[in-house]
Design a protein around this motif. Structure first.
Motif, PDB file in Angstrom:
ATOM      1  N   MET A  76     -23.407  23.543  18.547  1.00 52.38           N
ATOM      2  CA  MET A  76     -22.419  23.622  19.310  1.00 52.38           C
ATOM      3  C   MET A  76     -21.436  24.037  18.743  1.00 52.38           C
ATOM      4  O   MET A  76     -21.249  25.069  18.728  1.00 52.38           O
ATOM      5  CB  MET A  76     -22.768  22.438  20.122  1.00 52.38           C
ATOM      6  N   ILE A  77     -21.443  23.336  17.550  1.00 54.18           N
ATOM      7  CA  ILE A  77     -19.657  23.200  17.130  1.00 54.18           C
ATOM      8  C   ILE A  77     -19.988  23.345  15.484  1.00 54.18           C
ATOM      9  O   ILE A  77     -21.575  22.983  14.852  1.00 54.18           O
ATOM     10  CB  ILE A  77     -19.271  22.088  17.137  1.00 54.18           C
ATOM     11  N   GLU A  78     -18.999  24.315  14.753  1.00 56.35           N
ATOM     12  CA  GLU A  78     -18.807  23.929  13.250  1.00 56.35           C
ATOM     13  C   GLU A  78     -17.618  23.362  13.414  1.00 56.35           C
ATOM     14  O   GLU A  78     -16.649  23.663  13.861  1.00 56.35           O
ATOM     15  CB  GLU A  78     -18.835  24.781  12.186  1.00 56.35           C
ATOM     16  N   TYR A  79     -17.402  22.525  11.810  1.00 57.53           N
ATOM     17  CA  TYR A  79     -15.895  21.471  11.113  1.00 57.53           C
ATOM     18  C   TYR A  79     -15.726  22.296  10.537  1.00 57.53           C
ATOM     19  O   TYR A  79     -15.746  23.037  10.542  1.00 57.53           O
ATOM     20  CB  TYR A  79     -16.040  19.453  10.634  1.00 57.53           C
ATOM     21  N   TYR A  80     -14.176  22.915  11.002  1.00 60.66           N
ATOM     22  CA  TYR A  80     -13.143  23.422  10.456  1.00 60.66           C
ATOM     23  C   TYR A  80     -12.124  22.315   9.715  1.00 60.66           C
ATOM     24  O   TYR A  80     -11.736  21.798   9.861  1.00 60.66           O
ATOM     25  CB  TYR A  80     -11.734  23.863  11.552  1.00 60.66           C
ATOM     26  N   ARG A 104     -20.134  27.851  18.326  1.00 61.66           N
ATOM     27  CA  ARG A 104     -20.807  28.284  17.861  1.00 61.66           C
ATOM     28  C   ARG A 104     -21.521  28.887  19.184  1.00 61.66           C
ATOM     29  O   ARG A 104     -21.626  28.103  20.130  1.00 61.66           O
ATOM     30  CB  ARG A 104     -22.205  27.413  17.029  1.00 61.66           C
ATOM     31  N   PRO A 105     -21.873  29.781  18.626  1.00 55.83           N
ATOM     32  CA  PRO A 105     -22.840  31.084  19.586  1.00 55.83           C
ATOM     33  C   PRO A 105     -23.686  30.417  21.157  1.00 55.83           C
ATOM     34  O   PRO A 105     -23.522  29.692  22.232  1.00 55.83           O
ATOM     35  CB  PRO A 105     -24.082  31.984  19.219  1.00 55.83           C
ATOM     36  N   TRP A 106     -24.385  28.824  20.415  1.00 59.45           N
ATOM     37  CA  TRP A 106     -24.753  27.783  21.536  1.00 59.45           C
ATOM     38  C   TRP A 106     -24.659  27.238  22.276  1.00 59.45           C
ATOM     39  O   TRP A 106     -24.742  26.888  23.757  1.00 59.45           O
ATOM     40  CB  TRP A 106     -26.194  27.104  20.702  1.00 59.45           C
ATOM     41  N   SER A 107     -22.946  26.624  21.854  1.00 62.84           N
ATOM     42  CA  SER A 107     -21.531  26.075  22.933  1.00 62.84           C
ATOM     43  C   SER A 107     -21.159  27.734  23.402  1.00 62.84           C
ATOM     44  O   SER A 107     -20.537  27.441  24.915  1.00 62.84           O
ATOM     45  CB  SER A 107     -21.253  25.269  22.422  1.00 62.84           C
ATOM     46  N   ARG A 119     -14.056  21.344  28.148  1.00 64.74           N
ATOM     47  CA  ARG A 119     -14.437  19.744  27.866  1.00 64.74           C
ATOM     48  C   ARG A 119     -15.551  19.609  28.813  1.00 64.74           C
ATOM     49  O   ARG A 119     -16.141  18.955  28.946  1.00 64.74           O
ATOM     50  CB  ARG A 119     -13.272  18.709  28.804  1.00 64.74           C
ATOM     51  N   THR A 120     -15.773  20.568  29.912  1.00 70.60           N
ATOM     52  CA  THR A 120     -16.727  20.794  30.793  1.00 70.60           C
ATOM     53  C   THR A 120     -18.453  20.626  29.847  1.00 70.60           C
ATOM     54  O   THR A 120     -19.275  19.939  30.331  1.00 70.60           O
ATOM     55  CB  THR A 120     -17.549  21.090  31.211  1.00 70.60           C
ATOM     56  N   ILE A 121     -18.319  21.539  28.272  1.00 70.98           N
ATOM     57  CA  ILE A 121     -19.352  21.267  27.285  1.00 70.98           C
ATOM     58  C   ILE A 121     -19.695  20.167  26.665  1.00 70.98           C
ATOM     59  O   ILE A 121     -20.918  19.419  26.877  1.00 70.98           O
ATOM     60  CB  ILE A 121     -19.129  21.982  26.590  1.00 70.98           C
ATOM     61  N   ALA A 180     -27.925  27.144  29.884  1.00 68.89           N
ATOM     62  CA  ALA A 180     -28.927  26.762  28.916  1.00 68.89           C
ATOM     63  C   ALA A 180     -29.044  27.858  27.993  1.00 68.89           C
ATOM     64  O   ALA A 180     -29.831  29.307  28.893  1.00 68.89           O
ATOM     65  CB  ALA A 180     -30.821  26.234  28.392  1.00 68.89           C
ATOM     66  N   PRO A 181     -28.584  28.684  27.162  1.00 66.06           N
ATOM     67  CA  PRO A 181     -28.941  29.741  26.321  1.00 66.06           C
ATOM     68  C   PRO A 181     -30.126  30.338  26.002  1.00 66.06           C
ATOM     69  O   PRO A 181     -30.199  31.617  26.903  1.00 66.06           O
ATOM     70  CB  PRO A 181     -27.877  29.653  24.679  1.00 66.06           C
ATOM     71  N   ILE A 182     -30.905  29.737  25.950  1.00 67.16           N
ATOM     72  CA  ILE A 182     -32.308  29.711  26.156  1.00 67.16           C
ATOM     73  C   ILE A 182     -33.782  28.979  26.935  1.00 67.16           C
ATOM     74  O   ILE A 182     -33.149  27.783  26.944  1.00 67.16           O
ATOM     75  CB  ILE A 182     -33.096  29.886  25.041  1.00 67.16           C
TER      76      ILE A 182
END
Length: 567
Positions: A98-102, A111-114, A337-339, A359-361
Motif C-alpha cells: 500500500m505504501i513505501e516509506y520516504y 503505491r499503485p495498490w492503494s 484517511r479513508t484507506i 479492490a484493484p483486482i
C-alpha cells in the motif's frame, strides 16, 4: 493449510515439495531468482524507515502496547492484529504494497495498490457531485500570509500545522508563503471577484489536490500524515436554507463512500462547538470506530461556514431587490484517511482484506500444475471471460513460485477471490473459488463452480462478500457502544475501549473539563458527534426522557452525545 489439501474430488493441488517451499518463502511481492527459488530473502534495510516504521497507532493494552521483539517469519505478517495493533498495521500497509516509506518523516509514497483504491473513491464521488451541478477546478498550492491570517479564528485553528516557504535558492523571500493546509483563504478572495449579483449564485466548485499539515503527533500512514490527498468543495449560496441542504447532501455521499464502497459503518452527526471547523457556523461529520484500538476516526466533514468568511473577504451579491448581501458558504472534504480506516477495520492476521467494490483486482486466477500437466492455458481463458464480463481479474502464471506461495501472496494483498484451476478441474469443467473474507475451514470459504455459470456466480459471491464485510463491521461497531448516565460508568466504558453515548448539557466548559479529567497516555476523551439518526443506534431513543441529567455536570441534559478517544 486447509486450502492446499486435496479437494473432495481427488485433485492434488500442491506437491509436498511445493508446500515446504511455500512455508519458507517471504511474501514481499518481489520476483524470486529463477535459479534459486528456495533462497531465503534478505531482510529489508531498516535505516531509512526508523522514524515512521513504528507509528503510535494506540494498539495493545490500555496505556500503550508492550514492546515486542519482531520475530522472523518466512511467510505472511510478523505481528498479530489483536496482540500488537500498531506493529501489525505498519507491517500490513508495507507488505501489502500500500505504501513505501520516504525520507521526509510523515510523508509516504502511495503505491499503485492503494492509489487505485483512492481512484475508485474519486470516481464515485466525482460522478455524484457533478450530478449536483458542482464543477472541478484547481487553485494554487501557495497562500499569501496576508490571505491566510485575514480570518483570525480560522488561522488559529491551523497555525501550528502550517508549513512556510521562506527562501528561494539562497535568497530570503520578502514575505513568507504558506503551503495550503486547506483552501478557504486561497479561494475566497477570488469568490469576491466572481460573485456580483444573484445570477452568479450558487457558485459550487471542488478540487482534487494535496494539502500539507505539519503534524506534531506521531505520523501514521493514511491516518495522520503531513501531506495527504483529498477533495475539497467550496460553495456559495444566496440563502442559508440552500447551504443547509447541500451540507446534508454531501454528508450522505460521504456515508455512501464508507458504507457502500469501503464496507465501513459510520455514524452521521454534528460536531460540538469545541470540535467544529474553526471559523465555521457548524460542522457535520461521519464518524468511524476502530474496535481494535477503541478509538474513533473522523471520516469526513461537511461544514456550513455561515457568513463569517464572506464578511471577511467581502463576498457580496446584489439580490433581486438590488440589496447587497453577504453570501452563505459551505466547505467539505474527504481524504486518503479513508484507506487507512478500511485497512484497520477489515484487515486480519493474513494481511489486507479488500471490499470487492474498491479492490484493484477482484479475482486472481492461479494454475495448479500436477504430474507435468500445466493448466495455464485454461487460466488465460477464464481470465479473459471474466474480464469481458467487467470484472477486474489477473492471472498469476509465474513459474518460479509455487501455488502455495501465490495463495499467501494474494491473500496478503487482500484480493477478494482466488480461482484455482488444476487438471481435474479442467476435466470436470469447473474451478475452485476461495473467498478472502472468511477464515480457513469456515463453511462456504471455498466451493467448486461449474464453468457454465462462472460469470454469474462470481458476481453473486463478490456482492455477498461486500455485504458481509459491512454487516460484520457494523455488528462489531455496535457492540462497542455503551450507554452511560454517570461519570463512573463513563470512565469504565472508556477504559474498556468503548464509545460512550451519554446525556450532555451541551456546555463548552463541561466538554473541556472531560478532556482535562481524562487526559493521559491513552489520550483525552472528547465528543465525537451528536448523532443525527439516533434511532439507528438501538441503545437509545431519539428524545431524552424528561428530567435526564448531564452525566458530568448534573445539569439538565439537552442531547445525547457520542464520546470517545480518537485519532
Amino acid at each position: 493449510m486447509e486450502d492446499l489439501k486435496m479437494a473432495e474430488q481427488g485433485v492434488e493441488r500442491m506437491s509436498v515439495t511445493d508446500e515446504i517451499v511455500a512455508e519458507k518463502v517471504s511474501v514481499t511481492g518481489a520476483e524470486a531468482p529463477e535459479a534459486k527459488p528456495k533462497e531465503k530473502p534478505k531482510k529489508a534495510p531498516k535505516e531509512k524507515v526508523v522514524k515512521d516504521k513504528k507509528p503510535v497507532v494506540h494498539g495493545g493494552a490500555q496505556g500503550g502496547a508492550k514492546k515486542e521483539v519482531k520475530k522472523e517469519s518466512g511467510l505472511g505478517l510478523a505481528f498479530k492484529k489483536d496482540e500488537n495493533f500498531g506493529e501489525w498495521y505498519s507491517d500490513v500497509v508495507v507488505r501489502g504494497e500500500m505504501i513505501e516509506y520516504y525520507d521526509v518523516s510523515g510523508c509516504y509514497i502511495l503505491r499503485p495498490w492503494s492509489y487505485s483504491i483512492w481512484e475508485s473513491i474519486k470516481d464515485f464521488f466525482d460522478k455524484e457531485i457533478k450530478k449536483m451541478g458542482i464543477e472541478n477546478t484547481y487553485f494554487p498550492l501557495f497562500v499569501s500570509e496576508k490571505a491566510l491570517t485575514k480570518e483570525k479564528d480560522h488561522v488559529e485553528g491551523f497555525a501550528p500545522e502550517v508549513a512556510w516557504v521562506t527562501r528561494s535558492g539562497d535568497s530570503e523571500l520578502e514575505e513568507p508563503i504558506a503551503i495550503r493546509p486547506t483552501s478557504e483563504t486561497v479561494m475566497y478572495p477570488i469568490f469576491a471577484k466572481w460573485i456580483r449579483g444573484h445570477r452568479d449564485l450558487p457558485l459550487r466548485i471542488n478540487q482534487w489536490c494535496n494539502v500539507v499539515r505539519w503534524e506534531f503527533k506521531h505520523p501514521t500512514p493514511f491516518i495522520r500524515s503531513r501531506e495527504f490527498l483529498w477533495q475539497e468543495g467550496h460553495t456559495a449560496f444566496a440563502t442559508k436554507e440552500e447551504a443547509d441542504v447541500e451540507v446534508h447532501q454531501i454528508l450522505e455521499l460521504y456515508r455512501r463512500v464508507y458504507e457502500e464502497l469501503l464496507a465501513v459503518p459510520v455514524i452521521k452527526g454534528v460536531k460540538s462547538e469545541v470540535e467544529k471547523f474553526a471559523g465555521g457556523l457548524y460542522t457535520t461529520t461521519v464518524e468511524a470506530f476502530i474496535p481494535s484500538t477503541g478509538r474513533g476516526v473522523q471520516g469526513a466533514t461537511s461544514h456550513c461556514l455561515g457568513q463569517n468568511f464572506s464578511k471577511m473577504f467581502d463576498i457580496l451579491f446584489e439580490d433581486e431587490n438590488r440589496e447587497r448581501k453577504n453570501v452563505w458558504q459551505n466547505s467539505w472534504g474527504l481524504t486518503t484517511r479513508t484507506i487507512g480506516v478500511m485497512v484497520m477495520i477489515h484487515g486480519d492476521n493474513k494481511g489486507l482484506v479488500l471490499p470487492p467494490r474498491v479492490a484493484p483486482i477482484q479475482v486472481v486466477v492461479i494454475p495448479v500444475p500436477f504430474k507435468g500437466i500445466d493448466p495455464s492455458e485454461e487460466c488465460l481463458k477464464v481470465t479473459r471471460q471474466l474480464q469481458e464480463a467487467g470484472f477486474r481479474v489477473k492471472d498469476d502464471l509465474r513459474d518460479n513460485y509455487s501455488p502455495g506461495w501465490k495463495y499467501s501472496h494474494w491473500e496478503l494483498k487482500g484480493v477478494p477471490l482466488r480461482i484455482e484451476i488444476g487438471p481435474r478441474d479442467i476435466e470436470n469443467k469447473q474451478v475452485r473459488v476461495v473467498r478472502r473474507d472468511l477464515e480457513d475451514k469456515t463453511e462456504g470459504r471455498s466451493q467448486d463452480i461449474p464453468m457454465a455459470n462462472l460469470v454469474e456466480k462470481i458476481g453473486e459471491i463478490l456482492e455477498t462478500m461486500q455485504k458481509a464485510l459491512l454487516e460484520k463491521a457494523r455488528e462489531e461497531r455496535t457492540s462497542c457502544i455503551t450507554v452511560a448516565d454517570n461519570w463512573d460508568d463513563f470512565i469504565a466504558a472508556l477504559n474498556n475501549k468503548k464509545m460512550v453515548l451519554a446525556p450532555w448539557c451541551d456546555e463548552v466548559e463541561v466538554e473541556e473539563s472531560v478532556k482535562a479529567r481524562t487526559k493521559g497516555e491513552a489520550g483525552a476523551a472528547k465528543t465525537l458527534c451528536m448523532p443525527f439518526e439516533q434511532d439507528t443506534l438501538p441503545m437509545v431513543s431519539n428524545t431524552l426522557p424528561e428530567g435526564t441529567k448531564c452525566f458530568v455536570s448534573g445539569k439538565p441534559a439537552k442531547k445525547w452525545a457520542l464520546w470517545g478517544r480518537s485519532y
